[in-house]
Scaffold this motif. Structure first.
Motif, PDB file in Angstrom:
ATOM      1  N   GLU B  95      15.001 -50.991   0.610  1.00 42.91           N
ATOM      2  CA  GLU B  95      14.435 -49.649   0.579  1.00 42.91           C
ATOM      3  C   GLU B  95      15.371 -48.630   1.208  1.00 42.91           C
ATOM      4  N   ARG B  96      15.291 -47.432   0.661  1.00 48.95           N
ATOM      5  CA  ARG B  96      16.147 -46.363   1.159  1.00 48.95           C
ATOM      6  C   ARG B  96      15.585 -45.752   2.443  1.00 48.95           C
ATOM      7  N   CYS B  97      14.291 -45.928   2.632  1.00 47.38           N
ATOM      8  CA  CYS B  97      13.588 -45.298   3.747  1.00 47.38           C
ATOM      9  C   CYS B  97      14.163 -45.777   5.082  1.00 47.38           C
ATOM     10  N   THR B  98      14.297 -44.843   6.030  1.00 53.27           N
ATOM     11  CA  THR B  98      14.825 -45.199   7.342  1.00 53.27           C
ATOM     12  C   THR B  98      13.754 -45.182   8.409  1.00 53.27           C
ATOM     13  N   ALA B  99      12.502 -45.101   7.990  1.00 56.07           N
ATOM     14  CA  ALA B  99      11.378 -45.088   8.928  1.00 56.07           C
ATOM     15  C   ALA B  99      11.513 -43.991   9.960  1.00 56.07           C
ATOM     16  N   CYS B 100      11.848 -42.799   9.497  1.00 57.10           N
ATOM     17  CA  CYS B 100      11.987 -41.688  10.427  1.00 57.10           C
ATOM     18  C   CYS B 100      10.642 -41.084  10.779  1.00 57.10           C
ATOM     19  N   MET B 101       9.597 -41.475  10.077  1.00 58.29           N
ATOM     20  CA  MET B 101       8.212 -41.076  10.342  1.00 58.29           C
ATOM     21  C   MET B 101       7.915 -39.617  10.003  1.00 58.29           C
ATOM     22  N   LEU B 102       8.856 -38.937   9.358  1.00 56.94           N
ATOM     23  CA  LEU B 102       8.608 -37.530   9.054  1.00 56.94           C
ATOM     24  C   LEU B 102       7.433 -37.379   8.071  1.00 56.94           C
ATOM     25  N   CYS B 103       7.421 -38.255   7.053  1.00 56.54           N
ATOM     26  CA  CYS B 103       6.355 -38.116   6.057  1.00 56.54           C
ATOM     27  C   CYS B 103       5.002 -38.420   6.671  1.00 56.54           C
ATOM     28  N   GLU B 104       4.961 -39.445   7.532  1.00 53.79           N
ATOM     29  CA  GLU B 104       3.688 -39.769   8.173  1.00 53.79           C
ATOM     30  C   GLU B 104       3.211 -38.602   9.014  1.00 53.79           C
TER      31      GLU B 104
END
Ligand code: SF4
Ligand code: SF4
Lengths: 360, 198
Positions: B95-104
């Motif tokens: 996955e490209r996602c870096t779990a930066c939590m911005l979307c959450e």
């Protein structure tokens, strides 16, 4: 014995035709409204993948009606609640008995009048049974033990009683012209010609009478734009507490009424089964020339012409139903008592004056 | 200042209901009724002609009805339509996602649940151990797509038929979002319209 058999055959023939046509009318109403509004309408009901443009829809509706819960309000009157739809249904069918759907059919020496009942009080019979439908609506409202249904029933009663006066009076002119109440005699007279070329249809004698009779009858049968008694979702009508087959009966009665009223329009104003210039033994054209036809062909032509006229008026009534907005209740009453009624009386006076001038 | 004559206000001032003054022509109903009937008859006749022609295989370019016959015939969906989400992948398939939590954080309905985790590759900081979207709560605002710094989430699947028999099955997990199941008409991965990515 043979007489009885013929009469029974006619009764069953007419009844089955009416019921079948009414079922088809439910389909026609759906499809025609759809085409008018740039839609396609119900087309999903199928039997083994066969759809034939939604013609199975009436059957699907019937099956649905059978299996729905048939609910009677616990505090309602069970007997009257059952009686009401029957009372609404019966007159609609019975009215057709006095409507002639053809001239006399001759088989050998046997003469069969193509009409269920040759009553000399024809039109009064129609008025009497038309009046009976009011009981259906009032009983439905009353027996439901629901305030809104009761109000709807009373609203319906007030409307129908008012418009019954108009239906009766707007036709007096026509009865004066034809000098009879018997429907088959009326139709016979409409087979003649005025000025040697115009078919002597009621509409040409009584144009105003027709313009008054038509809306009055639509109001009497509670169709849009006069459908306040039903007012399905907005003002709650008399059959709110009905479901299943009992509701189906009300619904079906309405469609039979459309057909019967169409038959009535064509019988009274558009020459019934008459085809212009067609006489008992073929066409005789006013511009000379004639075309002899065998008896059976003539009878079939007459039946066909009657059917086409009925189909046209059914189409017209559906067209009106899906075009016009509903009248408000005060507008409805005002139209009846200050619009149609005085004009109907005026029509009687004018007709009387002209008849006096012509016949002396 | 002009004085207002309160006794002779126009009708529209006096009543809350706007009254239309009808002339005799309208009051006798018939002409106007016939005008209305002619309008609907026009539609009826035109559509009947088109339907009949269709039976004989003619006038195929004209439609007899403006409605779509849904399951067989679908409405074209615009390319920028916000459908179901999908998670983008790197070239190696992770996955490209870096779990930066911005979307959450930005999600107005709080329907994204991310559990971050240390990435096995020491040069990458984090990745989501689990990434769930409760699609029933999502309001399809598209903020998550807008806020994502690495274009890891998109809503371009064109999937509008989001339905299920069970609420619990409507929580999309990471695998489902990465399956890249797209609806009909979804743009291909190398869509020239997405030039801004390059
Ligand atoms: S589209 Fe809006 S509501 Fe849905 S997950 Fe993204 S941010 Fe949340
Ligand atoms: S904003 Fe993008 S990168 Fe950040 S957690 Fe959400 S999807 Fe992953």
């Amino acid at each position: 014995m043979l007489e009885t058999a013929i009469i029974l055959a006619k009764i069953w023939g007419v009844l089955l035709t009416l019921v079948t046509l009414a079922a088809i009318m439910t389909w026609v109403e759906r499809k025609q409204s759809a085409v008018m509004q740039d839609r396609l309408g119900a087309n999903r009901a199928d039997v083994f993948g066969l759809r034939i443009i939604g013609l199975f829809q009436p059957m699907a509706d019937g099956i649905k009606m059978f299996f729905k819960e048939d609910f009677v309000p616990p505090k309602g009157d069970k007997f009257l609640h059952t009686l009401a739809p029957i009372v609404a249904f019966f007159p609609a069918v019975v009215i057709f008995a006095v409507v002639p759907f053809g001239d006399v059919l001759r088989i050998g020496t046997l003469e069969i009048p193509l009409q269920v009942a040759r009553l000399n009080i024809g039109y009064l019979f129609i008025l009497a049974f038309g009046g009976l439908t009011i009981y259906g609506t009032v009983l439905a409202g009353w027996s439901s033990n629901n305030k809104y249904s009761l109000l709807g029933g009373l609203r319906a009663a007030a409307q129908m009683i008012s418009y019954e006066v108009c239906v009766g009076l707007s036709l007096v002119g026509l009865i004066m012209v034809f000098g009879t109440l018997q429907l088959d005699l009326m139709v016979k007279q409409q087979g003649e010609l005025i000025f040697g070329f115009l078919p002597a249809w009621g509409i040409f004698y009584q144009p105003l009478g027709f313009l008054l009779f038509f809306p009055a009858v639509i109001a009497e049968t509670k169709r849009v734009p006069f459908d306040l008694p039903e007012g399905e979702s907005e003002i709650i009508g008399y059959y709110t507490e009905y479901s299943g087959l009992r509701f189906g009966l009300f619904y079906f009665a309405e469609f039979i009424e459309i057909i019967v009223m169409s038959a009535l329009f064509s019988t009274l104003f558009f020459g019934g089964y008459q085809v212009p210039y067609l006489y008992a033994d073929g066409f005789v054209f006013p511009w000379g020339g004639s075309w002899n036809l065998p008896h059976l062909v003539v009878v079939l032509l007459q039946l066909g012409s009657f059917f086409i006229k009925i189909a046209f008026f059914c189409w017209l009534q559906v067209l009106i139903r899906w075009t016009l907005p509903r009248f408000r209740y005060d507008q409805l009453m005002r139209l009846c008592w200050t619009g149609i009624l005085p004009l109907a009386v005026l029509n009687i006076l004018i007709t009387g004056g002209i008849l006096l001038l012509i016949k002396g | 200042m002009a004085k207002i004559d309160y006794h002779n206000l126009p009708v529209s001032y006096k009543t809350s209901v706007q009254k239309v003054d009808m002339g005799l022509w309208e009051k006798i109903y018939y002409p106007e009724v016939i005008r209305g009937l002619l309008l609907t008859t026009g539609h009826f006749v035109r559509n009947m002609i088109v339907h009949t022609a269709h039976v004989f295989g003619m006038m195929k370019d004209k439609r007899g009805a403006v409605t779509y016959q849904y399951p067989e015939e679908r409405r074209p969906i615009h390319r920028r339509y916000r459908g179901r989400h999908r998670l983008m992948k790197k070239d190696d398939g992770t996955e490209r996602c870096t779990a930066c939590m911005l979307c959450e954080t930005v999600c107005p309905t709080n329907c994204i649940y991310i559990v971050p985790e240390e990435h096995p590759d020491p040069t990458v900081e984090k990745h989501p151990a689990s990434y769930e979207i409760d699609i029933l709560r999502c309001c399809f605002c598209g903020y998550c797509v807008e806020v994502c710094p690495c274009d890891a989430i998109r809503m371009d699947t064109q999937d509008v038929e989001i339905a299920g028999w069970d609420r619990t099955k409507m929580v999309y997990n990471k695998e489902m979002l990465m399956a890249n199941i797209t609806g009909p008409g979804a743009p291909p991965e190398d869509d020239p319209a997405q030039w801004w990515l390059k």
